[in-house]
Motif scaffolding. Structure first.
Motif, PDB file in Angstrom:
ATOM      1  N   CYS A   1       0.847  -1.196   0.000  1.00 31.82           N
ATOM      2  CA  CYS A   1       0.000   0.000   0.000  1.00 31.82           C
ATOM      3  C   CYS A   1       0.882   1.245   0.000  1.00 31.82           C
TER       4      CYS A   1
ATOM      5  N   GLY B   1       1.554  -4.527   2.830  1.00 26.06           N
ATOM      6  CA  GLY B   1       0.226  -4.334   3.395  1.00 26.06           C
ATOM      7  C   GLY B   1      -0.259  -5.506   4.216  1.00 26.06           C
ATOM      8  N   SER B   2      -1.118  -5.203   5.150  1.00 28.80           N
ATOM      9  CA  SER B   2      -1.745  -6.245   5.943  1.00 28.80           C
ATOM     10  C   SER B   2      -2.982  -6.762   5.215  1.00 28.80           C
TER      11      SER B   2
ATOM     12  N   HIS C   1      -7.432  -0.004   5.216  1.00 32.87           N
ATOM     13  CA  HIS C   1      -6.903   0.469   6.501  1.00 32.87           C
ATOM     14  C   HIS C   1      -6.272   1.841   6.321  1.00 32.87           C
ATOM     15  N   HIS C   2      -5.890   2.444   7.421  1.00 37.42           N
ATOM     16  CA  HIS C   2      -5.229   3.752   7.417  1.00 37.42           C
ATOM     17  C   HIS C   2      -3.908   3.649   8.172  1.00 37.42           C
ATOM     18  N   HIS C   3      -3.152   4.753   8.161  1.00 36.51           N
ATOM     19  CA  HIS C   3      -1.810   4.723   8.769  1.00 36.51           C
ATOM     20  C   HIS C   3      -1.627   5.809   9.812  1.00 36.51           C
TER      21      HIS C   3
ATOM     22  N   SER D   1       2.264   2.578  11.536  1.00 37.68           N
ATOM     23  CA  SER D   1       1.377   1.504  11.980  1.00 37.68           C
ATOM     24  C   SER D   1       0.070   1.601  11.217  1.00 37.68           C
ATOM     25  N   ASP D   2      -0.611   0.486  11.086  1.00 38.05           N
ATOM     26  CA  ASP D   2      -1.907   0.447  10.412  1.00 38.05           C
ATOM     27  C   ASP D   2      -3.017   0.542  11.447  1.00 38.05           C
TER      28      ASP D   2
ATOM     29  N   GLU E   1      -4.124   9.633   6.707  1.00 42.51           N
ATOM     30  CA  GLU E   1      -2.918   9.309   7.444  1.00 42.51           C
ATOM     31  C   GLU E   1      -2.856  10.253   8.644  1.00 42.51           C
TER      32      GLU E   1
END
Ligand SMILES: [Zn+2]
Ligand SMILES: [Zn+2]
Ligand SMILES: [Zn+2]
Length: 144
Positions: free
Chosen positions: A70, A84-85, A89-91, A101-102, A129
């Motif tokens: 990502c 990416g996990s 998601h956001h950071h 971190s996510d 973010e």
């Protein structure tokens, strides 16, 4: 059985999507994994002797499409990449050391949907973010 490594998980995602984990792709993913929380295309290129610029960019693009990589927008507006996990998601990004971190939040997604309704827009995507100082950097500041 040994525990799944990041590479195992990435490989599983890639193969499941019908793509092959070719040797150059595996090399590049291993490089990315070794570069930490986030990395630039140039860092990947510099750490992958013998792999061309076009291959690096093509692989980054494919991995983004597959949700394996990502984009992270940095404090100064530059863009970095991150393994990416998977999933939306956001950071949170540390302005001092660049640690990332996510996080994911239903409240944020609900708010985005609500803002879409209010604005009369059909929202296709969004990006969020958060910037600040991570726990480790704050601890260092206190000790100084
Ligand atoms: Zn991410
Ligand atoms: Zn930090
Ligand atoms: Zn979101």
């Amino acid at each position: 059985m040994s525990p799944m490594t990041t590479m195992d998980l990435l490989e599983r995602t890639i193969v499941r999507s019908g793509h092959r984990l070719t040797t150059p792709r595996r090399r590049l993913l291993e490089v990315m994994d070794g570069l930490g929380d986030r990395f630039t295309a140039d860092q990947v290129l510099a750490a992958s002797p013998g792999v061309g610029r076009a291959t690096v960019f093509r692989t980054l693009r494919l991995m983004q499409e597959l949700g394996v990589v990502c984009q992270v927008v940095l404090d100064g507006g530059g863009v970095a990449y991150r393994l990416g996990s998977g999933g939306h998601h956001h950071h949170v990004v540390c302005s001092e050391c660049g640690a990332v971190s996510d996080f994911a939040s239903h409240d944020i997604e609900d708010l985005v949907a609500e803002l879409g309704r209010r604005s009369g827009f059909e929202i296709d995507s969004h990006r969020l973010e958060l910037y600040g100082r991570c726990q480790r950097c704050r601890a260092t500041l206190i000790l100084d």
